[in-house]
Design an enzyme around this catalytic site. Structure first.
Site, PDB file in Angstrom:
ATOM      1  N   PHE A  30       0.811  -1.219   0.000  1.00 26.86           N
ATOM      2  CA  PHE A  30       0.000   0.000   0.000  1.00 26.86           C
ATOM      3  C   PHE A  30       0.847   1.273   0.000  1.00 26.86           C
ATOM      4  O   PHE A  30       0.359   2.351   0.330  1.00 26.86           O
ATOM      5  CB  PHE A  30      -0.957   0.017   1.199  1.00 26.86           C
ATOM      6  CG  PHE A  30      -0.285  -0.241   2.531  1.00 26.86           C
ATOM      7  CD1 PHE A  30       0.342   0.789   3.215  1.00 26.86           C
ATOM      8  CD2 PHE A  30      -0.279  -1.508   3.083  1.00 26.86           C
ATOM      9  CE1 PHE A  30       0.953   0.559   4.434  1.00 26.86           C
ATOM     10  CE2 PHE A  30       0.336  -1.743   4.303  1.00 26.86           C
ATOM     11  CZ  PHE A  30       0.952  -0.711   4.984  1.00 26.86           C
ATOM     12  N   LYS A  48       7.851   8.735   1.472  1.00 30.41           N
ATOM     13  CA  LYS A  48       7.015   7.541   1.557  1.00 30.41           C
ATOM     14  C   LYS A  48       5.591   7.950   1.217  1.00 30.41           C
ATOM     15  O   LYS A  48       5.006   8.813   1.893  1.00 30.41           O
ATOM     16  CB  LYS A  48       7.090   6.939   2.959  1.00 30.41           C
ATOM     17  CG  LYS A  48       6.356   5.611   3.105  1.00 30.41           C
ATOM     18  CD  LYS A  48       6.604   5.023   4.489  1.00 30.41           C
ATOM     19  CE  LYS A  48       5.962   3.647   4.628  1.00 30.41           C
ATOM     20  NZ  LYS A  48       6.247   3.037   5.969  1.00 30.41           N
ATOM     21  N   ASP A 140       8.996  -4.216  17.435  1.00 31.79           N
ATOM     22  CA  ASP A 140       9.230  -5.023  16.232  1.00 31.79           C
ATOM     23  C   ASP A 140      10.662  -4.842  15.733  1.00 31.79           C
ATOM     24  O   ASP A 140      10.890  -4.677  14.534  1.00 31.79           O
ATOM     25  CB  ASP A 140       8.230  -4.650  15.132  1.00 31.79           C
ATOM     26  CG  ASP A 140       8.169  -5.698  14.020  1.00 31.79           C
ATOM     27  OD1 ASP A 140       8.509  -6.878  14.289  1.00 31.79           O
ATOM     28  OD2 ASP A 140       7.784  -5.346  12.893  1.00 31.79           O
ATOM     29  N   LYS A 142      13.997  -5.957  14.373  1.00 30.40           N
ATOM     30  CA  LYS A 142      14.456  -7.096  13.581  1.00 30.40           C
ATOM     31  C   LYS A 142      15.401  -6.566  12.504  1.00 30.40           C
ATOM     32  O   LYS A 142      15.460  -5.342  12.272  1.00 30.40           O
ATOM     33  CB  LYS A 142      13.264  -7.823  12.947  1.00 30.40           C
ATOM     34  CG  LYS A 142      12.367  -6.938  12.083  1.00 30.40           C
ATOM     35  CD  LYS A 142      11.154  -7.711  11.572  1.00 30.40           C
ATOM     36  CE  LYS A 142      10.220  -6.792  10.783  1.00 30.40           C
ATOM     37  NZ  LYS A 142       9.037  -7.538  10.280  1.00 30.40           N
ATOM     38  N   ASN A 145      14.424  -3.861   9.910  1.00 29.60           N
ATOM     39  CA  ASN A 145      14.154  -2.509  10.397  1.00 29.60           C
ATOM     40  C   ASN A 145      15.410  -1.778  10.853  1.00 29.60           C
ATOM     41  O   ASN A 145      15.323  -0.718  11.472  1.00 29.60           O
ATOM     42  CB  ASN A 145      13.141  -2.563  11.548  1.00 29.60           C
ATOM     43  CG  ASN A 145      11.776  -3.026  11.073  1.00 29.60           C
ATOM     44  OD1 ASN A 145      11.454  -2.926   9.897  1.00 29.60           O
ATOM     45  ND2 ASN A 145      10.978  -3.549  11.986  1.00 29.60           N
ATOM     46  N   ASP A 160      10.649   1.884  10.918  1.00 30.91           N
ATOM     47  CA  ASP A 160       9.382   1.144  10.983  1.00 30.91           C
ATOM     48  C   ASP A 160       8.803   1.099  12.399  1.00 30.91           C
ATOM     49  O   ASP A 160       9.049   0.167  13.169  1.00 30.91           O
ATOM     50  CB  ASP A 160       9.553  -0.272  10.446  1.00 30.91           C
ATOM     51  CG  ASP A 160       8.209  -0.911  10.099  1.00 30.91           C
ATOM     52  OD1 ASP A 160       7.169  -0.407  10.584  1.00 30.91           O
ATOM     53  OD2 ASP A 160       8.190  -1.902   9.358  1.00 30.91           O
ATOM     54  N   THR A 182       7.441  -9.993  15.400  1.00 27.77           N
ATOM     55  CA  THR A 182       7.788 -10.895  14.304  1.00 27.77           C
ATOM     56  C   THR A 182       8.288 -12.211  14.877  1.00 27.77           C
ATOM     57  O   THR A 182       9.170 -12.207  15.742  1.00 27.77           O
ATOM     58  CB  THR A 182       8.879 -10.269  13.413  1.00 27.77           C
ATOM     59  OG1 THR A 182       8.379  -9.060  12.845  1.00 27.77           O
ATOM     60  CG2 THR A 182       9.275 -11.218  12.282  1.00 27.77           C
TER      61      THR A 182
END
Length: 352
Positions: A30, A48, A140, A142, A145, A160, A182
């Site tokens: 999206f 973005k 989140d 990870k 990111n 993120d 995640t």
């Protein structure tokens, strides 16, 4: 050549009047990210562009990200400069970070040492410690990111914030209960459906540090339900020969972050004071070939458990957590011997 606008629609004239839109840097379900140049100053940015129609049902993640980025200012966190909003799109004008994902940079390097890993983790800890001081939990963390600032500058940029939680008062961070994150990086207390706090970020940093030193994750199974069981038990190893050249200080650092009890787990400030981070205990032996070989194998095996749709991932996690807990409740009626047999049959982290 200018990029084709998202879904063939024109950009907001307020944006194109100020910025010259260059090539597309990436596209998602999206959104798209384009390189843009300020027409007056020549400064380059990343914009973005989020399509509101495609975003429907996921608005909370976007609101979270905007709220966090407006609140923070730190060298290791991507900056948001301004935002435009029209009937069909949201435009986030952000700092241009074009060095690629952290693990890609490691693979590209000719040499890579435990000291390099220590310095990378120190940057992550610094950024996350700042977030926590502002009452923000990332939730989140990870590899995807964690970005490198540029091809020439390996400064780590945390990105993120769609799943982040912001407290109204940083000093009184409330306990959280939402199942999010995640698989592979999520903390055990989240999977146990217990109230949790910012300690979940420190667990994730421990997992990332583990991978940075060997190239493979501490927990792994093809089935997420089995993966979750491993994480809740905290069963991982420093496998030989992959960890033979890694210092005891590094292993000690990881065990303090990947501590099952969040009350005993190191927070960011404690981790930053560990000798492996600030005491010169990290070794300078080149571990590049071993780490990159395992990164390639792990990517081929599980592709880092990438999940494109956060909402779907969260729903799946909730369902799997219910299944894991149901199985766990059934297991408690078995004998100790049967339980021991069950725990040794699942595939643990370990090398591919």
């Amino acid at each position: 050549m200018n990029a084709m606008p998202l879904f063939g629609k024109k950009y907001d004239p307020r944006v194109t009047q100020k910025y010259s839109i260059k090539e597309t840097l990436g596209r998602g379900a999206f959104s798209e990210v384009v390189k843009a140049q300020d027409r007056e100053t020549g400064t380059q940015y990343a914009i973005k562009i989020i399509d509101k129609k495609q975003l429907k049902g996921k608005e909370e993640a976007l609101q979270n990200e905007i709220e966090v980025l407006r609140k923070v200012s730190h060298p290791n966190i991507v900056k948001l400069y301004e935002m435009y909003d029209d009937k069909s799109k949201v435009y986030l004008v952000m700092e241009l970070v074009c060095g690629g994902e952290l693990f890609d940079r490691i693979v590209e390097k000719g040499t890579y040492t435990e000291k390099d890993a220590s310095e990378l983790i120190a940057q992550i800890l610094g950024g996350v410690n700042y977030l926590h001081s502002q009452g923000i939990v990332h939730r989140d963390l990870k590899p995807e990111n964690l970005l490198c600032y540029s091809k020439e500058d390996s400064k780590i940029m945390i990105s993120d914030f769609g799943l982040s939680k912001i407290a109204s008062e940083p000093e009184t961070m409330p306990a959280m209960q939402t199942a999010c994150g995640t698989p592979g990086y999520v903390a055990p207390e989240v999977l146990r459906r217990q109230p949790y706090n910012q300690a979940v970020d420190c667990w994730s940093i421990g997992v990332i540090a583990y991978i940075l030193l060997c190239g493979y994750p501490p927990f792994y199974d093809e089935e997420d339900s089995e993966l979750f069981k491993q994480i809740m038990k905290g069963t991982y190893e420093f496998d030989s020969p992959y960890w033979d050249d890694i210092s005891d200080s590094a292993k000690n650092f990881i065990t303090h972050l990947m501590e099952l009890d969040p009350k005993k787990r190191y927070n960011c400030e404690q981790a930053l004071k560990h000798p492996w981070i600030c005491g010169g205990m990290a070794r300078t032996t080149n571990i590049h070939s071993t780490v990159t070989e395992q990164i390639h194998k792990t990517r081929a095996r599980c592709n880092w458990k990438r999940v494109g749709n956060v909402v779907v991932a969260m729903q799946k996690m909730k369902l799997l957590m219910g299944q894991v807990h149901k199985e766990h409740d059934n297991d408690t009626t078995k004998s100790d011997a049967a339980e021991d047999k069950t725990t040794t049959q699942g595939a643990t982290g370990g090398p591919p």
